[in-house]
Write an enzyme that holds these catalytic residues in place. Structure first.
Site, PDB file in Angstrom:
ATOM      1  N   HIS A 262     -44.674  26.376 -38.156  1.00 25.46           N
ATOM      2  CA  HIS A 262     -43.073  26.847 -37.937  1.00 25.46           C
ATOM      3  C   HIS A 262     -42.592  27.913 -38.979  1.00 25.46           C
ATOM      4  O   HIS A 262     -42.974  27.006 -40.193  1.00 25.46           O
ATOM      5  CB  HIS A 262     -42.286  25.503 -37.833  1.00 25.46           C
ATOM      6  CG  HIS A 262     -40.866  25.832 -37.376  1.00 25.46           C
ATOM      7  ND1 HIS A 262     -40.256  26.229 -36.508  1.00 25.46           N
ATOM      8  CD2 HIS A 262     -40.132  25.168 -38.525  1.00 25.46           C
ATOM      9  CE1 HIS A 262     -38.772  26.125 -36.493  1.00 25.46           C
ATOM     10  NE2 HIS A 262     -38.774  26.165 -38.094  1.00 25.46           N
ATOM     11  N   ASP A 264     -39.046  29.198 -41.098  1.00 28.04           N
ATOM     12  CA  ASP A 264     -38.113  29.474 -41.136  1.00 28.04           C
ATOM     13  C   ASP A 264     -37.761  30.806 -41.562  1.00 28.04           C
ATOM     14  O   ASP A 264     -38.284  32.015 -42.517  1.00 28.04           O
ATOM     15  CB  ASP A 264     -36.917  28.116 -41.509  1.00 28.04           C
ATOM     16  CG  ASP A 264     -36.989  27.408 -41.162  1.00 28.04           C
ATOM     17  OD1 ASP A 264     -36.935  27.444 -40.258  1.00 28.04           O
ATOM     18  OD2 ASP A 264     -37.575  26.427 -41.804  1.00 28.04           O
ATOM     19  N   ASP A 374     -36.316  23.395 -33.722  1.00 32.24           N
ATOM     20  CA  ASP A 374     -36.097  22.977 -34.595  1.00 32.24           C
ATOM     21  C   ASP A 374     -34.465  23.281 -35.258  1.00 32.24           C
ATOM     22  O   ASP A 374     -33.702  23.248 -36.111  1.00 32.24           O
ATOM     23  CB  ASP A 374     -36.717  23.590 -36.167  1.00 32.24           C
ATOM     24  CG  ASP A 374     -36.152  23.012 -37.115  1.00 32.24           C
ATOM     25  OD1 ASP A 374     -35.963  21.897 -37.199  1.00 32.24           O
ATOM     26  OD2 ASP A 374     -35.753  23.001 -38.490  1.00 32.24           O
ATOM     27  N   HIS A 579     -31.665  29.907 -37.026  1.00 33.02           N
ATOM     28  CA  HIS A 579     -31.101  28.924 -37.106  1.00 33.02           C
ATOM     29  C   HIS A 579     -30.709  27.906 -38.392  1.00 33.02           C
ATOM     30  O   HIS A 579     -30.241  26.295 -38.445  1.00 33.02           O
ATOM     31  CB  HIS A 579     -32.116  27.763 -35.494  1.00 33.02           C
ATOM     32  CG  HIS A 579     -33.357  27.103 -36.269  1.00 33.02           C
ATOM     33  ND1 HIS A 579     -34.563  27.726 -35.799  1.00 33.02           N
ATOM     34  CD2 HIS A 579     -33.914  26.692 -37.552  1.00 33.02           C
ATOM     35  CE1 HIS A 579     -35.345  27.192 -36.021  1.00 33.02           C
ATOM     36  NE2 HIS A 579     -35.225  26.719 -37.452  1.00 33.02           N
TER      37      HIS A 579
END
Length: 1019
Positions: A262, A264, A374, A579
């Protein structure tokens, strides 16, 4: 004569600790197995460095002047880059050995060899060596030159004192180790055996016979293994192998293991650093695929692939090869992993449109699963949007973060607002970055809330959030326990395999209806107000550009639809919906980037809108008005010559022809200093401090404000969460309510009436902050606007505005993407009170039978309606991860609208659109005739989008949705030269078996509640 027998020991603690110390990297390394992991070491020939403030490309870096570097010397500051040139010669005597460059630094690094990125290095991600040779041969190059690009930031940025604190701008970094070493692979394998058995003992505990089996096996291995005698290793290994090879029964749970990383797109580091994080993480995954042909890696976010394509083209073509092999799997189908609450419905559609098209163009694939592990909650319209984009599966785990209630399922069907269903899986290990350890597997089985209903689940393994991804060690762990008694079966899998299996066994699965509300992070609906405003305004602007450009296409043969430029602007908007950006939970550097992108959209968009409007009608010196909404509008606008009341047809234009209001606005100062304002629809009394003493709906003679209370009451709260500062507002903040009463400038008249009446006032929030407001009443307008400016310099405070209203209802309604939903106004159950702060879009409404009040806004997302008090959240002041979050001047508008009947019948939805989509002034000739391109026969159906089709010129896509929650037949009328009309999905793939019912009258369509319908119109 007695034979000697080893004593039989049963003390669990001593045997367990003995095995732990045997592989410890802290204790007894002089005589334990861990101390034998590395053999000989050899110094580098030379190590030199140069510092760069900017992130530069490899070709530029190699041309710089490198100066000698000594291990341990510091470099920096934060966000700079230190490039190292490494020259090395492997000793001849290491023939047949596994040779590594061992590199330990507190900055994230990328190894470059022969002009290509070859390996990511990060201490926090357990990647501290680059393999030079698996088994050194004479013909291999022994003299090598490498470059190591080292970022002056760690995996999680550079927070000062804690991970989520604002970054320390002056942190320095160093390389603590840089040398050649021989890695003893037989020791590494044996260490992994030991580690897995020790973890088994710990995780299975004292109640499981299998745990004791592991204990005695591992103890016997210590007895057999002499760290200094490699010949003893094989005996110990064969004991471990025998243990792991004892098989499971047929009913055992199956874990689908998938590599995952993951990343970001921005968070505690800027967008630009994410590009390098992707490069470092993905090239490492490619190296693992070369060595482990069964290894599968799932990877989301088309934007990140696009970055890698542009920055690392060589790596990108390797990725394409492994996508073809089925090992590198693009997932999710969206441009970024966007926030699940705040983007508009059309933005969500574009996330999928841009993402799916990119994956299709670059890899020839179409994602079948939405991947959003997430994000801080999931809109009830997502299932319909997913299905419309060819996606019927959904994976996340974030609801495991709920503060109050435990979500009851891991595998279930999620049913959206319109009844669309998607098969949904929350990995029961409650993580998207597992490490392939025993605890991950035990937790996965233990936490599964659908035991007996779903016997398969996902384990996503690899370092995440800041990148890093899987390691060889994780793969080795999982390989040992593919099918080992007492643990779930483990298979390397893919999202496709997992969901096919879950679908096949779905007969007993439960259904969850409505939104997936995260009971945490409710502060993200309000934090970084400028980002929220930028998002709403840019969504509006792009909507208007597309409509104006489509009309221009039909009005002016020479007009070129700005395909490329619009895509650029949309992609910037979609990127900022990531997000941790639109929620405001990012560092200040990211906020600056995001606000700059909104500025780029505004300036680039204004030029496009100007071009399109210029092509709509012959240029002249008269003022005209363009209306992008699908209903006629009769409202007051500001022109160069002052206010004018204009009438403009739906999705069309007209010259400014002033009309007279049925009742002009009157503004009267009363003897007690209060001001009376009325316009024939509403009558309000404004107190000296700007609160509303009364708000009356004249036709029904109904007072909207509660007895003894005042509307438009500003209130402050202390806002100190438990940890996640920018993210969380806690329930206890409600106990610190403090109304604002200190008047700086009492109410005074600004505009005396006629077409527009207004009054203004200022309040002191504190010695550092003030609020100034203009209360505006327009002729013919059913709501009162509050144009607000706040100078804000607070710390851990929350500003809201309250309207206590004379309405009694157990539920309030909130606008969401393509529709609305109800939430309770009471706090009966824990599920109710966990929603003390909720999100909505342009409006919320509280209605009883035949009367209600709506609260509209132009850029806010946080609401709360408790009992009969409607509250809009305005500003927060968190200090981490951005120490200056929200400091400065803010402008925003909200409006209050009492109404009779239901909010549907009272046109609340249209009014909220009108507030957000201002009529736009254009130039035209005085004899221009009013003209309408589209209209819809029923108020329940809204024409949301008109755009050029992606793959065909001379075709438009129009998107409509049912907004009232009703089943209805609607006709779309158009004056454009449409030849044929087809139904299509949200990706604009038209179904040749589904022509739309099209006559000279228009297109007739059947809608069920909240249904989204897209049409392809061939011109």
């Amino acid at each position: 004569m007695m034979m000697f027998h080893q004593p039989v020991l049963k003390n669990r603690r001593t045997l367990l600790e003995r095995a732990e110390k045997f592989i410890s990297d802290i204790y007894f390394t002089d005589c334990n197995l861990r101390g034998r992991l590395y053999g000989d070491s050899w110094p580098l020939d030379s190590l030199a460095s140069f510092l760069s403030e900017k992130r530069i490309r490899f070709t530029e870096a190699t041309k710089q002047n490198f100066a000698p570097y000594k291990v341990g010397d510091t470099f920096g500051p934060t966000w700079w880059t230190c490039w190292f040139k490494v020259t090395l010669t492997i000793p001849e005597s290491w023939r047949g050995k596994e040779v590594h460059l061992r590199w330990e630094s507190d900055g994230e690094a990328m190894v470059w060899r022969d002009g290509q990125p070859v390996q990511g290095l990060t201490k926090e991600g357990e990647k501290t060596s680059y393999i030079l040779s698996d088994c050194l041969k004479d013909e291999e190059p022994h003299s090598v030159t490498l470059y190591v690009e080292t970022a002056c930031n760690g995996l999680f940025g550079a927070g000062q004192g804690s991970m989520i604190a604002a970054p320390d701008p002056n942190r320095t970094f160093s390389v603590q180790r840089a040398e050649l070493v021989v890695l003893n692979s037989d020791v590494r394998e044996l260490l992994t055996d030991f580690e897995m058995l020790v973890d088994l003992v710990k995780e299975l505990g004292e109640g499981e016979q299998r745990g004791y089996q592991a204990l005695f096996t591992v103890n016997e291995m210590v007895n057999l293994c002499d760290p200094f005698d490699p010949n003893s290793y094989s005996k110990a290994r064969s004991l471990a192998r025998n243990f792991f090879n004892q098989r499971n029964g047929e009913s055992q749970h199956t874990v689908h293991a998938m590599g995952h990383c993951h990343i970001d797109s921005a968070w505690l580091w800027p967008y630009e650093e994410t590009i390098r994080k992707c490069g470092r993480s993905w090239v490492t995954a490619i190296r693992l695929m070369e060595k482990n042909p069964e290894f599968v890696f799932t990877c989301s976010q088309a934007q990140q692939f696009q970055w890698v394509k542009s920055w690392y083209p060589g790596l990108f073509s390797q990725i394409q090869q492994f996508v073809e092999k089925g090992q590198f799997i693009p997932v999710g189908g969206t441009w970024v992993e966007m926030d699940g609450n705040l983007p508009s419905g059309e933005s969500m559609v574009r996330q999928f449109l841009e993402g799916q098209r990119f994956f299709n163009q670059e890899f020839g694939i179409h994602c079948k699963e939405f991947w959003l592990p997430d994000t801080f909650g999931y809109s009830a319209q997502l299932p319909q949007i997913m299905q419309g984009c060819g996606i019927s599966n959904f994976l996340t785990q974030k609801l495991s973060w709920n503060l109050v209630n435990t979500f009851p399922h891991n595998t279930f069907f999620w049913e959206g607002l319109d009844g669309s269903k998607v098969l949904t899986h929350f990995p029961p290990g409650n993580s998207y970055e597992m490490k392939g350890k025993i605890e991950d597997l035990v937790k996965t089985v233990k936490n599964n809330k659908d035991k007996g209903r779903a016997n398969h689940s996902a384990v996503l393994f690899g370092f995440g959030d800041g990148g890093g991804g899987p390691t060889q060690l994780m793969l080795d762990r999982l390989h040992r326990i593919k099918d080992s008694d007492g643990l779930p079966k483990v298979q390397m899998s893919s999202p496709d395999k997992l969901f096919s299996q879950l679908q096949a066994d779905s007969a007993l699965l439960c259904t969850w209806t409505g939104e997936l509300f995260l009971e945490l992070h409710n502060g993200t609906y309000t934090t970084q107000a400028q980002i929220k405003r930028g998002n709403r305004q840019c969504e509006t602007l792009l909507h208007d550009i597309e409509i104006a450009s489509c009309l221009a296409l039909c009005r002016d043969r020479m007009f070129q639809y700005p395909v490329e430029r619009l895509q650029e602007l949309w992609r910037l908007l979609l990127l900022n919906q990531f997000h941790d950006v639109i929620p405001g939970s990012c560092i200040e550097m990211v906020v600056d980037d995001a606000l700059k992108y909104y500025e780029d959209i505004r300036s680039g968009g204004a030029a496009l809108l100007n071009d399109a409007c210029g092509a709509l009608c012959p240029k002249g010196n008269a003022a005209g008005v363009f209306n992008s909404l699908p209903w006629e509008r009769h409202e007051v606008i500001q022109t160069q010559d002052g206010a004018a009341l204009v009438r403009v047809p739906s999705v069309g234009l007209s010259p400014v022809k002033e009309t007279q209001p049925a009742t002009p606005v009157s503004v009267t100062v009363q003897a007690d200093g209060t001001v009376l304002m009325e316009n024939g629809i509403l009558r309000t009394v404004v107190n000296k401090d700007g609160t509303l003493a009364s708000l009356c709906l004249i036709s029904a003679n109904r007072e909207a404000i509660s007895d003894g209370c005042h509307g438009n009451q500003f209130v402050m709260f202390d806002d100190v969460p438990l940890y996640w500062d920018a993210w969380d507002v806690m329930d206890y903040h409600l106990q610190t309510r403090n109304p604002l009463h200190e008047v700086v400038q009492p109410v005074h008249v600004v505009s005396t009436g006629g077409l527009r009446g207004s009054v203004s006032f200022s309040l002191r929030i504190s010695d550092k902050s003030t609020v100034t407001q203009e209360i505006v009443m327009d002729a013919m307008c059913p709501y009162i606007k509050f144009n607000t400016e706040v100078k804000w310099a607070e710390s851990h405070k929350f500003l809201k505005v309250e309207f206590p209203v004379r309405v009694r209802s157990a539920n309030a309604t909130y606008e969401i993407q393509f529709g609305h939903l109800q939430r309770p106004t009471h706090r009966n159950t824990s599920w109710d009170w966990a929603r003390f702060e909720v999100w909505g879009h342009k409006w919320s409404d509280l209605s009883e039978h035949n009367f209600g009040v709506a609260l509209l806004n132009d850029c806010k997302y946080g609401y709360s309606v408790h009992r009969n008090t409607m509250t809009l959240s305005l500003l927060r002041a968190p200090k981490a991860p951005d120490a200056n979050a929200d400091m400065g001047t803010h402008s925003f508008t909200y409006a209050i609208m009492p109404h009779t009947g239901s909010f549907q019948d009272a046109s609340v939805i249209r009014c909220a659109y009108n507030l957000n989509f201002p009529l736009r002034l254009i130039q035209c000739t005085p004899d221009t005739l009013p003209w309408s391109a589209f209209s819809v026969s029923t108020e329940a159906v809204i024409l949301e989008t008109v755009k050029q089709a992606e793959d065909r010129k001379g075709a438009l896509v129009v998107r409509l949705y049912e907004s009232h929650g009703s089943s209805v037949v609607a006709t779309l009328f158009t004056s454009l030269p449409v030849k044929e009309a087809w139904h299509c999905d949200l990706l604009e793939r038209h179904d040749s078996t589904q022509p739309a019912h099209f006559t000279s009258e228009g297109v007739t369509l059947n809608f069920s509640p909240f249904q989204i319908v897209s049409l392809l119109l061939i011109l």
